[in-house]
Enzyme design. Structure first.
Site, PDB file in Angstrom:
ATOM      1  CB  CYS A 262       1.397  -3.920   5.545  1.00 23.56           C
ATOM      2  SG  CYS A 262      -0.106  -4.817   5.980  1.00 23.56           S
TER       3      CYS A 262
ATOM      4  CG  HIS B 245      -0.269   0.074   2.547  1.00 26.23           C
ATOM      5  ND1 HIS B 245       0.043   1.261   3.163  1.00 26.23           N
ATOM      6  CD2 HIS B 245       0.142  -0.906   3.402  1.00 26.23           C
ATOM      7  CE1 HIS B 245       0.617   1.018   4.332  1.00 26.23           C
ATOM      8  NE2 HIS B 245       0.696  -0.284   4.499  1.00 26.23           N
TER       9      HIS B 245
END
Length: 216
Positions: free
Chosen positions: A142, A123
């Site tokens: 992440c 992301h």
């Protein structure tokens, strides 16, 4: 680093931020088949209880300033001011917290989704200044990506799809999340290595997760 490879050629390079030593990014193989524009963030329970709960108890305004909303187990929106946060603990936390879309969202403007058992994804981030650092093991697991919209445009062109991506100004207006399905999914391989070939020589890299000792 994220590399986009076609046949035997690297066609794109992007800097990344990966998990801290105590929350390492897992190695895995999967496929990116869609991405979300202007995503909202469903805060993982571990982050909500360990990091956010103390801030909420110290200042209830923390939620509103950061566009966070609180929901009960049935998904109903709650008034944070009506909750007695003094009685809430990490073990007894019957809430979910979401951050609405926008440039300050922890996921930034875009998140690339891929199936995996670790609840990690690729992301954007509002903290883009961190990409200038040489050591970038800073996340909860992440992978944060530099120039993510350029990767999205590449994935769309690769599948022969029109490239219609929002500008920074459109992001600032906090649009609703929008799913974009890829006609041609992209295989994704996350690997961990502490050395690589650099021309005719071997370049040694920092063993961030201390895995070489196990091999030795």
């Amino acid at each position: 680093e994220l590399l986009a490879v076609t046949r035997d050629s690297v066609v794109r390079r992007h800097r990344v931020i990966v998990g801290r030593p105590d929350t390492p990014t897992p190695t895995l193989s999967s496929v990116i088949n869609h991405f979300t524009l202007a995503p909202d963030w469903h805060v993982p329970n571990s982050i909500a209880t360990k990091e956010m709960l103390p801030r909420i108890k110290a200042d209830i305004g923390y939620l509103a300033r950061n566009n966070y909303a609180v929901y009960d187990p049935k998904g109903r929106l709650l008034d944070p001011g009506a909750i007695n946060w003094k009685l809430v603990t990490a073990r007894h936390f019957p809430y979910t917290i979401r951050q609405s879309a926008g440039c300050d969202n922890a996921l930034g403007n875009i998140v690339f989704r891929f199936a995996n058992p670790y609840a990690v994804y690729l992301h954007d981030t509002p903290a883009r200044q961190l990409f200038t650092q040489s050591g970038r093991a800073l996340s909860h697991g992440c992978i944060r990506l530099a120039q993510p919209m350029e990767l999205a445009a590449y994935l769309l062109r690769r599948g022969g799809q029109p490239v219609e991506l929002p500008s920074e100004e459109e992001c600032a207006r906090q649009p609703r999340p929008r799913q974009v399905q890829l006609r041609q999914p992209m295989p994704l391989h996350i690997r961990y290595a502490t050395c690589r070939a650099q021309g005719d020589s071997l370049q040694l890299l920092t063993d961030v997760y201390k895995r070489d000792e196990t091999i030795r």
